[in-house]
Design an enzyme around this catalytic site. Structure first.
Site, PDB file in Angstrom:
ATOM      1  N   ASP A   1       0.825  -1.198   0.000  1.00 54.08           N
ATOM      2  CA  ASP A   1       0.000   0.000   0.000  1.00 54.08           C
ATOM      3  C   ASP A   1       0.871   1.264   0.000  1.00 54.08           C
ATOM      4  OD1 ASP A   1      -2.914   0.950   0.342  1.00 54.08           O
ATOM      5  OD2 ASP A   1      -1.966   1.871   2.104  1.00 54.08           O
TER       6      ASP A   1
ATOM      7  N   HIS B   1      -7.385  -6.633   0.144  1.00 58.21           N
ATOM      8  CA  HIS B   1      -6.314  -5.643   0.151  1.00 58.21           C
ATOM      9  C   HIS B   1      -5.178  -5.984   1.109  1.00 58.21           C
ATOM     10  CE1 HIS B   1      -4.394  -1.733  -0.062  1.00 58.21           C
ATOM     11  NE2 HIS B   1      -4.599  -1.517   1.220  1.00 58.21           N
TER      12      HIS B   1
END
Length: 299
Positions: free
Chosen positions: A110, A278
């Site tokens: 991320d 994610h």
């Protein structure tokens, strides 16, 4: 120090990486150095499920990014340059040098993966191999923003609003922000160890944490795009071997073609989706290790 119970036997310390800036780091394991970088709104605690296996092969350096966790949270400059990925990457280069590591691998998720991308472009000689989790290049994601992406990644556009509005709203209930942002992804809050979740909540409640988080995003929507466009205009490419992995249930998979986008900016790319959302290191640690370990240990 936060997160100690997640990393028994690891040493925690603060390393000065720039005037007035320290990075909190936890070090453990043995072998070649491997830098691990977390994302939003988290800390180095994200790696606790994969660290034991990685530590058998690597000397792990788990860092909190500038503005996050227990690292320094300087006040953002007018152009947000002190939270640019270029500056945050320099933090990590200086951190690894201070620890005696001139060349190292990087595993990053991320926001940390955006820092790692810039680190490998600006300081290719220092990065041996690069694993990036659940991102496409920042410039591609902004230029290809759709309604579906904007609705799913609403925080990208909330956090870049001028100070102090987003900071004030986050600071009103930091724990709720953590749980709302993370819990509304595909897997909900189920993948997160309660100790790790408590660490994320503790860290975001620290003074200056909301501001640091916002400045990271403000830089990405401004000066980072300038740096990325300048690279594109000059034909600068990422030359470090790259493994790009992303969650099949995530927004990046749904809204972009990550491998195609990485091949536009990088010369040596492989990878694909994993069966998770994610938060790969916490949702699918075994699948991550199965892909990352062979790649990281290639000569």
């Amino acid at each position: 120090m936060g997160g100690a119970d997640l990393y028994p036997g690891f040493e925690a310390r603060d390393v000065v990486t720039a005037p007035g800036v320290h990075i909190r780091v936890r070090v453990g394991g043995q072998g070649e150095p491997l830098l691990l970088l977390h994302g939003h709104p988290q800390t180095h605690a994200i790696w606790h499920k994969v660290a034991p296996a990685l530590a058998q092969r690597f000397t792990l350096v788990l860092a909190d990014l500038r503005g996050y966790g227990d690292s320094a949270k300087p006040v953002g400059e007018a152009d947000h340059a002190n939270y640019s990925k270029r500056v945050m990457a320099r933090d990590m280069l200086n951190l690894m040098r201070a620890l005696g590591h001139a060349r190292f691998g990087v595993l990053a998720h991320d926001r940390g993966a955006r820092v790692a991308h810039r680190l490998a472009v600006d300081h290719a000689q220092a990065v041996r191999r690069l694993v990036l989790l659940d991102i496409a290049p920042t410039l591609a994601m902004y230029e290809q923003t759709s309604e579906a992406f904007a609705r799913a990644y609403w925080h990208w556009f909330f956090l870049i609003q001028p100070a102090p509005t987003p900071e004030r709203l986050i600071e009103a209930d930091p724990a709720a922000y953590v749980r709302d942002v993370m819990g509304r992804r595909s897997a909900g809050l189920a993948p997160f160890d309660p100790r790790a979740l408590a660490e994320y909540e503790r860290a975001l409640a620290l003074p200056g944490a909301a501001h640091g988080l916002c400045e990271d995003y403000r830089a990405s929507a401004g000066i980072d795009l300038e740096h990325d466009r300048a690279d594109r205009e000059r034909g600068v490419r990422l030359e470090v071997p790259l493994l790009a992995l992303w969650g099949r249930d995530g927004v990046v998979h749904r809204c972009f073609k990550p491998l195609e986008q990485w091949r536009r900016v990088a010369s040596d790319v492989r990878g694909g989706p994993l069966d998770c959302g994610h938060y790969i290191a916490e949702e699918a640690p075994d699948a991550l290790l199965a892909e990352a370990l062979p790649f990281l240990t290639e000569s």
